[in-house]
Write a protein that holds these residues in place. Structure first.
Motif, PDB file in Angstrom:
ATOM      1  N   THR A   8       0.829  -1.297   0.074  1.00 31.40           N
ATOM      2  CA  THR A   8      -0.161  -0.122  -0.333  1.00 31.40           C
ATOM      3  C   THR A   8       0.935   1.246   0.158  1.00 31.40           C
ATOM      4  O   THR A   8       1.698   1.550   1.084  1.00 31.40           O
ATOM      5  CB  THR A   8      -0.910  -0.177   1.117  1.00 31.40           C
ATOM      6  OG1 THR A   8      -2.087  -1.359   0.759  1.00 31.40           O
ATOM      7  CG2 THR A   8      -1.372   1.558   1.601  1.00 31.40           C
ATOM      8  N   GLN A  16      -3.101  -1.775   4.831  1.00 35.97           N
ATOM      9  CA  GLN A  16      -3.934  -0.880   4.517  1.00 35.97           C
ATOM     10  C   GLN A  16      -3.972   0.394   5.758  1.00 35.97           C
ATOM     11  O   GLN A  16      -5.373  -0.092   6.602  1.00 35.97           O
ATOM     12  CB  GLN A  16      -4.995  -1.231   3.640  1.00 35.97           C
ATOM     13  CG  GLN A  16      -4.452  -1.991   2.532  1.00 35.97           C
ATOM     14  CD  GLN A  16      -6.198  -2.480   1.273  1.00 35.97           C
ATOM     15  OE1 GLN A  16      -5.865  -1.486   1.182  1.00 35.97           O
ATOM     16  NE2 GLN A  16      -5.992  -3.732   0.783  1.00 35.97           N
ATOM     17  N   SER A  17      -3.851   1.494   5.258  1.00 36.88           N
ATOM     18  CA  SER A  17      -4.000   2.390   7.196  1.00 36.88           C
ATOM     19  C   SER A  17      -4.058   3.992   6.515  1.00 36.88           C
ATOM     20  O   SER A  17      -2.803   4.352   5.530  1.00 36.88           O
ATOM     21  CB  SER A  17      -3.716   2.182   8.239  1.00 36.88           C
ATOM     22  OG  SER A  17      -3.770   2.824   8.864  1.00 36.88           O
ATOM     23  N   THR A  72      -7.253  -0.452  -5.263  1.00 32.85           N
ATOM     24  CA  THR A  72      -7.554   0.469  -3.566  1.00 32.85           C
ATOM     25  C   THR A  72      -7.578   1.052  -3.158  1.00 32.85           C
ATOM     26  O   THR A  72      -6.491   1.910  -2.826  1.00 32.85           O
ATOM     27  CB  THR A  72      -8.686  -0.629  -2.667  1.00 32.85           C
ATOM     28  OG1 THR A  72      -9.040  -2.488  -3.256  1.00 32.85           O
ATOM     29  CG2 THR A  72      -9.664  -0.531  -2.164  1.00 32.85           C
ATOM     30  N   THR A  73      -8.291   2.829  -3.863  1.00 28.72           N
ATOM     31  CA  THR A  73      -8.112   3.907  -2.843  1.00 28.72           C
ATOM     32  C   THR A  73      -9.024   4.078  -1.100  1.00 28.72           C
ATOM     33  O   THR A  73     -10.321   3.858  -1.669  1.00 28.72           O
ATOM     34  CB  THR A  73      -8.151   5.084  -4.142  1.00 28.72           C
ATOM     35  OG1 THR A  73      -9.580   4.845  -4.692  1.00 28.72           O
ATOM     36  CG2 THR A  73      -6.994   4.572  -5.422  1.00 28.72           C
ATOM     37  N   TYR A  74      -8.409   5.372  -1.335  1.00 26.88           N
ATOM     38  CA  TYR A  74      -8.459   6.213   0.415  1.00 26.88           C
ATOM     39  C   TYR A  74      -8.522   7.056   0.554  1.00 26.88           C
ATOM     40  O   TYR A  74      -7.186   7.084   0.625  1.00 26.88           O
ATOM     41  CB  TYR A  74      -8.526   5.022   1.415  1.00 26.88           C
ATOM     42  CG  TYR A  74      -9.823   6.011   2.654  1.00 26.88           C
ATOM     43  CD1 TYR A  74      -8.806   6.077   4.072  1.00 26.88           C
ATOM     44  CD2 TYR A  74     -10.597   5.317   2.929  1.00 26.88           C
ATOM     45  CE1 TYR A  74      -9.312   6.935   4.758  1.00 26.88           C
ATOM     46  CE2 TYR A  74     -11.403   5.751   4.668  1.00 26.88           C
ATOM     47  CZ  TYR A  74     -10.522   6.076   5.207  1.00 26.88           C
ATOM     48  OH  TYR A  74     -11.098   6.660   5.855  1.00 26.88           O
ATOM     49  N   TYR A 104       3.343   2.466   7.933  1.00 24.33           N
ATOM     50  CA  TYR A 104       3.892   2.965   7.358  1.00 24.33           C
ATOM     51  C   TYR A 104       5.754   2.803   7.476  1.00 24.33           C
ATOM     52  O   TYR A 104       5.644   2.990   7.967  1.00 24.33           O
ATOM     53  CB  TYR A 104       4.161   3.789   6.701  1.00 24.33           C
ATOM     54  CG  TYR A 104       2.313   4.222   5.823  1.00 24.33           C
ATOM     55  CD1 TYR A 104       1.346   3.959   6.439  1.00 24.33           C
ATOM     56  CD2 TYR A 104       2.250   4.006   4.420  1.00 24.33           C
ATOM     57  CE1 TYR A 104      -0.203   3.999   6.302  1.00 24.33           C
ATOM     58  CE2 TYR A 104       1.659   3.816   4.082  1.00 24.33           C
ATOM     59  CZ  TYR A 104      -0.128   3.822   4.509  1.00 24.33           C
ATOM     60  OH  TYR A 104      -1.528   4.428   3.885  1.00 24.33           O
ATOM     61  N   ASN A 107      -3.746   0.960  -2.731  1.00 22.17           N
ATOM     62  CA  ASN A 107      -3.709  -0.544  -2.836  1.00 22.17           C
ATOM     63  C   ASN A 107      -2.839  -0.877  -4.086  1.00 22.17           C
ATOM     64  O   ASN A 107      -3.812  -1.231  -4.790  1.00 22.17           O
ATOM     65  CB  ASN A 107      -3.844  -1.428  -2.242  1.00 22.17           C
ATOM     66  CG  ASN A 107      -3.667  -2.816  -2.284  1.00 22.17           C
ATOM     67  OD1 ASN A 107      -3.798  -3.984  -2.712  1.00 22.17           O
ATOM     68  ND2 ASN A 107      -3.834  -3.157  -0.873  1.00 22.17           N
ATOM     69  N   ARG A 140      -4.558   7.197   0.464  1.00 24.51           N
ATOM     70  CA  ARG A 140      -3.794   5.464  -0.070  1.00 24.51           C
ATOM     71  C   ARG A 140      -4.529   4.438  -1.394  1.00 24.51           C
ATOM     72  O   ARG A 140      -5.871   5.002  -1.305  1.00 24.51           O
ATOM     73  CB  ARG A 140      -3.636   5.177   1.297  1.00 24.51           C
ATOM     74  CG  ARG A 140      -4.367   4.648   1.906  1.00 24.51           C
ATOM     75  CD  ARG A 140      -4.704   3.577   2.451  1.00 24.51           C
ATOM     76  NE  ARG A 140      -5.957   2.906   3.752  1.00 24.51           N
ATOM     77  CZ  ARG A 140      -7.254   1.849   3.316  1.00 24.51           C
ATOM     78  NH1 ARG A 140      -6.741   1.826   1.868  1.00 24.51           N
ATOM     79  NH2 ARG A 140      -7.826   1.974   3.559  1.00 24.51           N
TER      80      ARG A 140
END
Length: 123
Positions: A33, A103-104, A57-59, A110, A52, A50
């Motif tokens: 990620t 994924q955070s 996948t995004t956030y 990180y 992945n 972020r």
């Protein structure tokens, strides 16, 4: 080890756009990620977005949702942060980071960090 190098920062007027790049080298895997954070003088580092790398996948943090877009080019091992409608309060040093396992939005998860690139938005 993963090495990250950010680029694309600079000075822009309010309402303008910038695209940051984060080039990764070393041992990278598609399951990682990648995230972007920023830190303004006298403030804590804050999460922005972020992605992945395996499924794209995004956030996003609420404060940038709708203005910033994160994307990745796995073939180039590069992640991008497109920033639109920039505001003076977006002025900060922007960092990209890599998480191997989680994924955070929390920076403690990180593992590797770039040195950052300065973004300055004038009013």
């Amino acid at each position: 080890q993963v090495q990250l190098v950010e680029s694309g920062g600079g000075l822009v007027q309010a309402g303008g756009s910038l695209r940051l790049s984060c080039a990764a080298s070393g041992r990278t895997f598609s399951t990682y990620t990648m995230g972007f954070f920023r830190q303004a003088p006298g403030k804590e580092r804050e999460f922005l977005a972020r992605i992945n790398l395996s499924g794209s996948t995004t956030y996003y943090a609420e404060l940038v949702k709708g203005r910033f877009t994160i994307s990745a080019d796995n073939a180039k091992s590069t992640v991008y942060l497109q920033m639109n409608s920039l505001k003076p309060e977006d002025t900060a040093v922007y960092y990209c980071a890599c998480s191997r396992l989680v994924q955070s939005a929390r920076d403690i998860y990180y593992d590797f960090w770039g040195r950052g690139t300065q973004v300055t938005v004038s009013s």
